[in-house]
Design an enzyme around this catalytic site. Structure first.
Site, mmCIF file in Angstrom:
data_model
loop_
_atom_site.group_PDB
_atom_site.id
_atom_site.type_symbol
_atom_site.label_atom_id
_atom_site.label_comp_id
_atom_site.label_asym_id
_atom_site.label_seq_id
_atom_site.Cartn_x
_atom_site.Cartn_y
_atom_site.Cartn_z
ATOM 1 N N CYS A 1 0.834 -1.211 0.000
ATOM 2 C CA CYS A 1 0.000 0.000 0.000
ATOM 3 C C CYS A 1 0.867 1.258 0.000
ATOM 4 O O CYS A 1 2.021 1.237 0.421
ATOM 5 C CB CYS A 1 -0.885 0.032 1.229
ATOM 6 S SG CYS A 1 -1.873 -1.450 1.415
ATOM 7 N N GLU B 1 29.735 -12.514 5.091
ATOM 8 C CA GLU B 1 29.683 -11.810 3.804
ATOM 9 C C GLU B 1 29.846 -10.298 3.938
ATOM 10 O O GLU B 1 30.377 -9.669 3.045
ATOM 11 C CB GLU B 1 28.444 -12.181 2.986
ATOM 12 C CG GLU B 1 27.130 -11.799 3.561
ATOM 13 C CD GLU B 1 25.955 -12.279 2.696
ATOM 14 O OE1 GLU B 1 26.112 -12.451 1.481
ATOM 15 O OE2 GLU B 1 24.866 -12.451 3.253
ATOM 16 N N LYS C 1 24.505 -9.156 -6.378
ATOM 17 C CA LYS C 1 23.151 -9.317 -5.850
ATOM 18 C C LYS C 1 22.439 -10.494 -6.504
ATOM 19 O O LYS C 1 21.727 -11.242 -5.866
ATOM 20 C CB LYS C 1 22.366 -8.017 -6.080
ATOM 21 C CG LYS C 1 20.956 -8.034 -5.510
ATOM 22 C CD LYS C 1 20.981 -8.055 -3.989
ATOM 23 C CE LYS C 1 19.623 -8.254 -3.371
ATOM 24 N NZ LYS C 1 19.724 -8.842 -2.020
ATOM 25 N N ARG D 1 4.935 0.362 -6.054
ATOM 26 C CA ARG D 1 4.798 -0.558 -4.932
ATOM 27 C C ARG D 1 3.818 -1.686 -5.244
ATOM 28 O O ARG D 1 3.775 -2.674 -4.520
ATOM 29 C CB ARG D 1 4.314 0.204 -3.686
ATOM 30 C CG ARG D 1 5.298 1.263 -3.224
ATOM 31 C CD ARG D 1 4.632 2.252 -2.302
ATOM 32 N NE ARG D 1 4.415 1.751 -0.972
ATOM 33 C CZ ARG D 1 5.191 2.023 0.065
ATOM 34 N NH1 ARG D 1 6.238 2.795 -0.097
ATOM 35 N NH2 ARG D 1 4.922 1.545 1.247
ATOM 36 N N ASN E 1 -1.602 1.496 6.145
ATOM 37 C CA ASN E 1 -0.716 0.433 5.640
ATOM 38 C C ASN E 1 -0.434 -0.504 6.798
ATOM 39 O O ASN E 1 -0.249 -0.033 7.922
ATOM 40 C CB ASN E 1 0.643 0.999 5.218
ATOM 41 C CG ASN E 1 0.573 1.745 3.921
ATOM 42 O OD1 ASN E 1 -0.484 1.813 3.306
ATOM 43 N ND2 ASN E 1 1.694 2.323 3.509
ATOM 44 N N GLY E 2 -0.307 -1.798 6.532
ATOM 45 C CA GLY E 2 0.076 -2.731 7.588
ATOM 46 C C GLY E 2 -1.077 -3.643 7.992
ATOM 47 O O GLY E 2 -2.056 -3.786 7.254
ATOM 48 N N GLU F 1 22.366 -18.994 8.786
ATOM 49 C CA GLU F 1 22.131 -17.687 8.160
ATOM 50 C C GLU F 1 22.903 -16.587 8.902
ATOM 51 O O GLU F 1 23.454 -15.676 8.285
ATOM 52 C CB GLU F 1 20.616 -17.404 8.133
ATOM 53 C CG GLU F 1 20.202 -16.008 7.716
ATOM 54 C CD GLU F 1 20.596 -15.605 6.297
ATOM 55 O OE1 GLU F 1 21.155 -16.432 5.573
ATOM 56 O OE2 GLU F 1 20.373 -14.434 5.934
ATOM 57 N N LYS G 1 25.583 -14.196 7.111
ATOM 58 C CA LYS G 1 25.458 -12.730 7.118
ATOM 59 C C LYS G 1 26.753 -12.112 7.621
ATOM 60 O O LYS G 1 27.258 -11.158 7.053
ATOM 61 C CB LYS G 1 24.322 -12.259 8.035
ATOM 62 C CG LYS G 1 22.911 -12.351 7.548
ATOM 63 C CD LYS G 1 22.516 -11.387 6.470
ATOM 64 C CE LYS G 1 22.809 -11.946 5.117
ATOM 65 N NZ LYS G 1 21.836 -12.806 4.510
ATOM 66 N N HIS H 1 31.160 -33.215 18.089
ATOM 67 C CA HIS H 1 31.665 -34.091 17.032
ATOM 68 C C HIS H 1 32.727 -33.407 16.184
ATOM 69 O O HIS H 1 32.976 -33.823 15.056
ATOM 70 C CB HIS H 1 30.497 -34.578 16.167
ATOM 71 C CG HIS H 1 29.477 -35.323 16.962
ATOM 72 N ND1 HIS H 1 29.673 -36.617 17.386
ATOM 73 C CD2 HIS H 1 28.276 -34.940 17.468
ATOM 74 C CE1 HIS H 1 28.622 -37.008 18.101
ATOM 75 N NE2 HIS H 1 27.768 -35.998 18.174
ATOM 76 N N TRP I 1 -2.948 -2.597 -1.697
ATOM 77 C CA TRP I 1 -2.627 -3.961 -2.138
ATOM 78 C C TRP I 1 -3.452 -4.842 -1.236
ATOM 79 O O TRP I 1 -3.210 -4.918 -0.038
ATOM 80 C CB TRP I 1 -1.129 -4.226 -1.969
ATOM 81 C CG TRP I 1 -0.721 -5.601 -2.380
ATOM 82 C CD1 TRP I 1 -1.045 -6.788 -1.775
ATOM 83 C CD2 TRP I 1 0.086 -5.962 -3.492
ATOM 84 N NE1 TRP I 1 -0.501 -7.838 -2.438
ATOM 85 C CE2 TRP I 1 0.211 -7.367 -3.497
ATOM 86 C CE3 TRP I 1 0.728 -5.232 -4.488
ATOM 87 C CZ2 TRP I 1 0.943 -8.061 -4.452
ATOM 88 C CZ3 TRP I 1 1.469 -5.931 -5.430
ATOM 89 C CH2 TRP I 1 1.573 -7.324 -5.418
#
Ligand code: F6R
Length: 607
Positions: free
Chosen positions: A2, A486, A602, A27, A98-99, A479, A483, A502, A74
């Site tokens: 939205c 990188e 990217k 958007r 919005n939300g 992850e 992060k 182990h 939306w």
């Protein structure tokens, strides 16, 4: 996705509102509307479909008036119809939103009981009624909005226009962004600076919990603690929204902070909040009752698939295989009797994931793409798609795309569970309720930034960092390590906490920080044993947990990052925030190129 615009102007508002809405088209939306004050009374025009339909409405019945609000919607709660289009209004106030309002059912029930009539199926309409109720009790617009906002749970940005108040426009934000545009004798509200850019370049990016009371040429901002505050004025340099950092230092930071909104949007796409059910679009022959599923991706997208492996097995009751696309495509995998395949990708262009998708198609599997970029190759080639609504992700290190992938995959797991009768309708409702809480809890988790900042300083001098997690938090540990490495170039590895003995335990010494992702869930005691093993060897523990976990861990950890208590189902979404912030803040300390780390692209469109 939205969009919001609000104008307290000097010139006719309707054409300006439409102009701003056109800037917000990028958007994505499926209906649009405006409301203006005509001689003090609220008048609205709304239309399903494109802005040109709204323009047709406006030329058929024009609106005079110099103050107004506008919205591109939306569809989330309720179909993209004119009745569900914003602004929503009573005779006293018009609002755009919005939300997601998580507690809208409870609020709506109480408002209906009190005799109020609703016109739409949206969660947003409760805001108009709450504000209206306050005004009817004699409150000022400011009192009515601040009072209403306190009753709302969830992530939102709103703009309100009041009948009989030509010189007031009020905005509020929690979780979803909202900016104030400043001009000499005018004032504006926008869901981003792009919205207000036709009228001014001077903007204030509101902060969490802010309420902005706009007058022509003056603005008062009230923070979450009810104090009147000053916020810095930034000069917006224009350009596309996609390349705008706002008042964030890096795109990555901006994208981390967008997550209450981006997860909210993605969840709302798949959830019917009224019925508390998951609604999947037509999946074009993808049979969710299949006996097995294959989940493929690269890097962060692969880790989203690894989280979903737990969900699809535990909630969906389906046997799952997850793999890295570059391995999968060359190992000539065999498939079960009936299987569907899922490809997770932000760009929708990653060469290995695309090749894996084509392999599955050639082998007769139905393919489902969980993809962020519309019309990308995977989007077009897959049999069906589950869009993630993260919006353009500019930072090379993926953050908001990851949590949007998790959001879509969590919904998919529930849909599979229902299709296979692995969960009851009641359990579906419980899981959907939990999922709808995620955006708010993500917003709460962002509050740990100052605490994480201090830890990041220490991590930035480390040579190696270990990340440990169990169950669904094992992929979150992976992850976290990805992060960190990188963007800060610090060597980091993620391990299943049970694997520590182990091998990796040999790495533990006084110099190696060990980050443990462990909410106080059914596996916490097991993780605690692993922490003891690290502690006994002098390792520096950084524990990411909730209040209960912190209490249970005592003083074993050198640092504890407190994360909001949440349903274990959505914990991977909430715990993504501290690991992202830890990596981001560490990289900022090191002074690396956070948004464009060396050697990385990217979108990896080559093998
Ligand atoms: C890490 C990262 C990469 C991508 C991977 C897949 O932060 O961004 O690991 O996740 O290259 O890219 P997509 O999702 O575009 O297929």
């Amino acid at each position: 996705m939205c969009g919001i615009i609000g104008i307290l102007g000097q010139d006719p508002a309707a054409p300006r509102l439409v102009e701003a809405l056109k800037r917000l088209e990028y958007r994505g939306y499926d209906s649009a509307g405006v409301a203006v004050l005509e001689s003090g009374a609220l008048a609205r025009r709304r239309a399903a479909g494109k802005i040109r339909n709204l323009e047709a409405e406006l030329s058929a019945s024009p609106l005079a008036g110099i103050s107004g609000i506008g919205h591109t919607r939306w569809a989330t709660h309720g179909a993209p119809t004119t009745a569900n289009a914003h602004p929503h209004a009573t005779d006293k106030v018009a609002i755009v939103h919005n939300g997601i309002i998580e507690n809208f059912r409870k609020l709506r029930e109480a408002l209906v009981k009190a005799g109020r009539k609703f016109e739409s199926e949206t969660d947003s309409e409760v805001i108009a009624h709450l504000v209206s109720a306050g005004l009817e009790q004699g409150q000022t617009p400011e009192q009515a909005v601040t009072g209403a906002v306190k009753q709302l749970e969830g992530a939102f940005a709103i703009a309100c226009l009041f009948a009989g108040h030509e010189d007031v426009l009020i905005g509020a934000r929690k979780g979803s962004p909202l900016v104030v545009g400043l001009a000499d004798d005018e004032a504006f509200l926008g869901s981003d600076a792009i919205a207000v850019s036709p009228f001014t370049t001077r903007v204030i990016y509101l902060e969490e919990g802010d309420v902005a009371v706009l007058g022509r040429g003056k603005t008062k901002i009230i923070d979450a603690g009810d104090a009147v505050v000053e916020r810095p004025v930034t000069v917006f340099s224009g350009g596309a929204a996609a390349v705008e950092k706002g008042n964030h230092r890096h795109f990555m930071q901006k994208e981390i902070y967008e997550q209450p909104e981006t997860t909210g949007r993605t969840i709302a796409r798949y959830v019917n909040a009224f019925d508390e059910r998951v609604e999947m679009p037509d999946l074009d022959g993808v049979d969710l009752t299949a006996d097995s599923a294959v989940l493929i991706g690269c890097g962060t997208a692969h880790y989203a698939g690894r989280v979903a492996e737990y969900w699809l097995e535990q909630v969906g009751g389906v046997a799952v295989e997850t793999d890295i696309a570059s391995e999968f495509r060359y190992r000539k995998p065999a498939f079960g009797k009936s299987a569907f395949s899922v490809f997770v990708s932000q760009s929708g262009e990653t060469a290995d994931t695309l090749a894996a998708l084509r392999y599955c198609k050639e082998n007769g599997l139905k393919t489902l793409a969980v993809v962020n970029v519309p019309e990308s190759t995977m989007w077009r080639e897959a049999d069906a798609r589950l869009p993630t609504l993260a919006g353009p992700e500019i930072g090379v290190a993926s953050t908001k795309a990851f949590t949007a992938q998790l959001s879509a995959l969590a919904a998919l797991s529930i849909a599979v569970g229902r299709a296979k009768n692995a969960i009851s309708e009641q359990e579906e409702r419980r899981l959907v309720r939990a999922l709808m809480e995620a955006p708010r809890l993500i917003a709460d988790a962002l509050g740990a930034e100052p605490q994480i900042e201090k830890i990041a300083q220490e991590i930035s001098t480390a040579r190696d960092v270990l990340y440990l997690g169990r169950g669904v938090h094992y992929p979150i540990a992976l992850e976290g390590a990805l992060k960190l490495k990188e963007i800060s170039y610090i060597h980091a590895e993620g391990y299943a906490a049970g694997e520590l003995k182990h091998g990796p335990i040999a790495l533990i010494d006084e110099e190696t920080p060990v980050v443990v992702v462990a909410p106080h869930d059914g596996l916490f005691e097991k993780s605690l044993s692993n922490m003891q093993e690290v502690h006994a060897r002098g390792g520096k523990l950084v524990l990411i947990t909730d209040e209960a976990g912190a209490a249970a861990a005592g003083d074993i950890a050198k640092h504890v990052i407190i994360t909001p208590t949440c349903d274990p189902f959505i914990a991977p979404l909430v715990y993504s925030v501290p690991i992202q912030l830890l990596a981001y803040l560490t990289a900022v300390h090191k002074g690396t190129d956070v948004d464009q780390p060396r050697n990385l692209a990217k979108s990896v469109t080559v093998e």
